[in-house]
Design an enzyme around this catalytic site. Structure first.
Site, PDB file in Angstrom:
ATOM      1  N   SER A  28       0.693  -1.000  -0.164  1.00 52.43           N
ATOM      2  CA  SER A  28       0.162  -0.115   0.408  1.00 52.43           C
ATOM      3  C   SER A  28       1.024   1.494   0.289  1.00 52.43           C
ATOM      4  O   SER A  28       1.814   1.352   0.627  1.00 52.43           O
ATOM      5  CB  SER A  28      -0.782   0.097   1.475  1.00 52.43           C
ATOM      6  OG  SER A  28      -1.261   1.324   1.626  1.00 52.43           O
ATOM      7  N   TYR A  76      -2.040  -0.476  10.402  1.00 54.61           N
ATOM      8  CA  TYR A  76      -2.978  -0.846   9.575  1.00 54.61           C
ATOM      9  C   TYR A  76      -1.466  -0.681   8.820  1.00 54.61           C
ATOM     10  O   TYR A  76      -0.668  -1.514   7.295  1.00 54.61           O
ATOM     11  CB  TYR A  76      -3.597  -0.681   8.984  1.00 54.61           C
ATOM     12  CG  TYR A  76      -3.681  -0.344   7.539  1.00 54.61           C
ATOM     13  CD1 TYR A  76      -3.188   0.445   6.240  1.00 54.61           C
ATOM     14  CD2 TYR A  76      -3.805  -1.480   6.945  1.00 54.61           C
ATOM     15  CE1 TYR A  76      -3.167   0.303   4.551  1.00 54.61           C
ATOM     16  CE2 TYR A  76      -3.759  -2.719   5.559  1.00 54.61           C
ATOM     17  CZ  TYR A  76      -3.765  -1.936   4.571  1.00 54.61           C
ATOM     18  OH  TYR A  76      -4.053  -1.545   2.925  1.00 54.61           O
ATOM     19  N   LYS A  97       1.867  -3.410   7.175  1.00 52.67           N
ATOM     20  CA  LYS A  97       2.156  -3.773   5.279  1.00 52.67           C
ATOM     21  C   LYS A  97       3.761  -3.575   5.548  1.00 52.67           C
ATOM     22  O   LYS A  97       4.426  -3.778   4.674  1.00 52.67           O
ATOM     23  CB  LYS A  97       1.713  -2.508   4.195  1.00 52.67           C
ATOM     24  CG  LYS A  97      -0.030  -3.118   3.928  1.00 52.67           C
ATOM     25  CD  LYS A  97      -0.758  -4.048   3.744  1.00 52.67           C
ATOM     26  CE  LYS A  97      -1.676  -4.569   3.028  1.00 52.67           C
ATOM     27  NZ  LYS A  97      -1.969  -5.853   2.511  1.00 52.67           N
TER      28      LYS A  97
HETATM   29  C1  WQD Z   1      -9.422   9.641   0.407  1.00 50.39           C
HETATM   30  C2  WQD Z   1      -9.611  11.345   0.888  1.00 50.39           C
HETATM   31  C3  WQD Z   1     -10.304  11.806   3.632  1.00 50.39           C
HETATM   32  C4  WQD Z   1     -13.815   9.840   3.320  1.00 50.39           C
HETATM   33  C5  WQD Z   1      -6.803   4.566   2.825  1.00 50.39           C
HETATM   34  C6  WQD Z   1      -5.722   3.646   3.121  1.00 50.39           C
HETATM   35  C7  WQD Z   1      -4.739   3.337   1.929  1.00 50.39           C
HETATM   36  C8  WQD Z   1      -5.786   2.626   1.377  1.00 50.39           C
HETATM   37  C9  WQD Z   1      -7.072   3.542   0.367  1.00 50.39           C
HETATM   38  C10 WQD Z   1      -6.048   0.345   0.957  1.00 50.39           C
HETATM   39  C11 WQD Z   1      -8.716  12.114   1.837  1.00 50.39           C
HETATM   40  C12 WQD Z   1     -11.071  12.298   3.087  1.00 50.39           C
HETATM   41  C13 WQD Z   1     -12.490  10.232   3.325  1.00 50.39           C
HETATM   42  C14 WQD Z   1     -14.548  10.503   4.463  1.00 50.39           C
HETATM   43  C15 WQD Z   1     -12.987  12.595   3.621  1.00 50.39           C
HETATM   44  N1  WQD Z   1      -6.460   1.229   1.758  1.00 50.39           N
HETATM   45  N2  WQD Z   1     -12.559  11.641   2.725  1.00 50.39           N
HETATM   46  N3  WQD Z   1     -14.813  12.214   4.038  1.00 50.39           N
HETATM   47  O1  WQD Z   1      -7.138   7.267   3.729  1.00 50.39           O
HETATM   48  O2  WQD Z   1      -5.877   8.474   1.489  1.00 50.39           O
HETATM   49  O3  WQD Z   1      -5.935   5.769   2.165  1.00 50.39           O
HETATM   50  O4  WQD Z   1      -7.785   3.405   1.455  1.00 50.39           O
HETATM   51  O5  WQD Z   1      -4.505   0.035   1.025  1.00 50.39           O
HETATM   52  O6  WQD Z   1      -3.613   2.455   2.422  1.00 50.39           O
HETATM   53  O7  WQD Z   1      -4.967   4.236   4.100  1.00 50.39           O
HETATM   54  O8  WQD Z   1      -8.494   7.319   1.709  1.00 50.39           O
HETATM   55  O9  WQD Z   1     -10.664   7.288   1.007  1.00 50.39           O
HETATM   56  O10 WQD Z   1     -10.224   7.120   3.095  1.00 50.39           O
HETATM   57  O11 WQD Z   1      -9.538   9.240   1.963  1.00 50.39           O
HETATM   58  O12 WQD Z   1     -13.155  13.589   3.720  1.00 50.39           O
HETATM   59  O13 WQD Z   1     -16.038  10.306   4.766  1.00 50.39           O
HETATM   60  O14 WQD Z   1     -11.064  11.249   1.264  1.00 50.39           O
HETATM   61  O15 WQD Z   1      -9.502  12.363   4.356  1.00 50.39           O
HETATM   62  O16 WQD Z   1      -8.253  12.848   2.216  1.00 50.39           O
HETATM   63  P1  WQD Z   1      -6.746   7.301   2.200  1.00 50.39           P
HETATM   64  P2  WQD Z   1     -10.311   7.829   1.849  1.00 50.39           P
END
Ligand code: WQD
Length: 336
Positions: free
Chosen positions: A123, A147, A151
């Site tokens: 990841s 998490y 990885k």
């Molecule tokens: C994306 C953006 C949030 C939810 C994680 C893991 C990564 C991968 C993908 C596995 C950010 C914003 C999110 C919400 C929001 N998984 N957001 N409101 O955190 O980049 O990555 O998932 O491998 O390893 O770390 O993904 O989709 O949670 O967030 O504003 O309800 O959307 O702040 O900027 P993230 P995400």
């Protein structure tokens, strides 16, 4: 035969479909802790092929031993594990037990059965957050949550095995942000409970399951103040696994690869694109930043192009369109 662990999960099921479509013989396993049995029928419907599947747990070493004893497994694509950043901070033991202990059980049984081709779902969270963007494969590693550390540690375990036994070849695939769904709308991202990730939350607002989206901060140092990420279509991601597997089989060498588009989109960019393709208004509220988040990250994806001749096919509008079709056809996901 290719063993796919976590085969009924979001990325696992899409990779299973692409493997069957490409003519591979596949055996899927899963314990359904974060997926649905309904995926089995959906995969058969999409591919027109009877899926070979056995229910089981990576923590059950006897199950894994019998699996390799009774099936001619030549390589493994390993998805099974827990992947919630937020949850891993609250209950780290479950993430380390599943992601590290489960991996060690699998690797031990692989070694006992002379199976040494391994595609690992790593990841972008293994990159240290102080790195400059776009992230390049050789940059420094380190995480901000259990998490991500799991990885990171998994990669280290695999690199140590490679040093001890040079017959192993490992593909370390560093995913960015997978979204979208198969064009049939039969499989897709169906997180249990309240979605951690952005896209499933957006689609659940659009289909009326949630009132509004909470945007975690609009005061980030980005053009519109919201977080920027590298969103990649899950089918493009799945196809990257096939290319990586072929590389291991043909080149018998290991590789570490970013699987991202190289393009960053903000939360508001994604909301606007989704509203455009779905015709749905996504109500949102700006709230506090989420612990563990960083302003932005996205991939330098040149190495994947160079080594695997792999590039993405689908843009962010198509990702939104496919995510929406999945949710519209399955308002309650797989309904479990
Ligand atoms: C994306 C953006 C949030 C939810 C994680 C893991 C990564 C991968 C993908 C596995 C950010 C914003 C999110 C919400 C929001 N998984 N957001 N409101 O955190 O980049 O990555 O998932 O491998 O390893 O770390 O993904 O989709 O949670 O967030 O504003 O309800 O959307 O702040 O900027 P993230 P995400």
């Amino acid at each position: 035969m290719i063993l796919v662990t976590g085969a009924t999960g979001y990325i696992g099921s899409h990779t299973w479909v692409e493997l069957l479509n490409a003519g591979y013989k596949v055996l899927g396993i899963d314990n359904f802790c974060n997926s649905s049995r309904k995926v089995l029928d959906r995969v058969e419907k999409i591919t027109g092929q009877k899926s070979q599947f056995i229910e089981g747990d990576m923590l059950d070493e006897k199950f894994l031993s019998s699996l390799f004893r009774n099936n001619p497994i030549e390589s493994v694509i390993h998805f099974a594990g827990l992947k919630s950043v937020g949850e891993s901070i609250k209950i780290p033991i479950s993430h380390y037990q599943n992601n590290i202990h489960g991996l060690l059980n699998l690797l031990k049984v692989m070694q006992e059965n002379q199976c040494n081709k391994f595609v690992f779902s790593s990841s972008a969270t293994v990159y240290h957050p102080n790195n400059l963007i776009p992230y390049v494969e050789g940059m420094s590693l380190g995480s901000t949550n259990p998490y991500g550390w799991s990885k990171y540690m998994s990669e280290q375990i695999l690199r140590d095995i490679e040093v001890a036994d040079t017959s192993w070849s490992v593909a370390y695939l560093r995913y960015f942000n997978p979204i979208g769904a198969h064009e049939s709308g039969l499989i897709g991202d169906d997180p249990k409970g309240v979605p951690n990730n952005l896209m499933p939350f957006i689609t659940q607002v659009a289909v009326g399951r949630r009132e509004y989206l909470s945007i975690f901060g609009d005061d980030w140092p980005t053009p519109d103040g919201t977080g920027i990420r590298d969103y990649i279509h899950v089918v493009d991601l799945a196809r990257g696994h096939i290319k990586a597997l072929d590389y291991l089989i043909n080149q018998k060498q290991s590789l570490t690869i970013n699987l991202g588009t190289g393009q960053g989109y903000s939360v508001l960019d994604l909301v606007k694109s989704f509203e455009k393709v779905s015709g749905k208004k996504i109500h949102y509220q700006i709230v506090e930043r989420r612990p563990g988040d960083i302003a932005q990250f996205y991939a330098n994806s040149q190495l994947a192009k160079k080594l695997l001749d792999w590039t993405v096919e689908y843009d962010v509008d198509r990702m939104c369109k496919d995510s929406w079709r999945w949710q519209l056809k399955n308002p309650n996901g797989f309904g479990e």
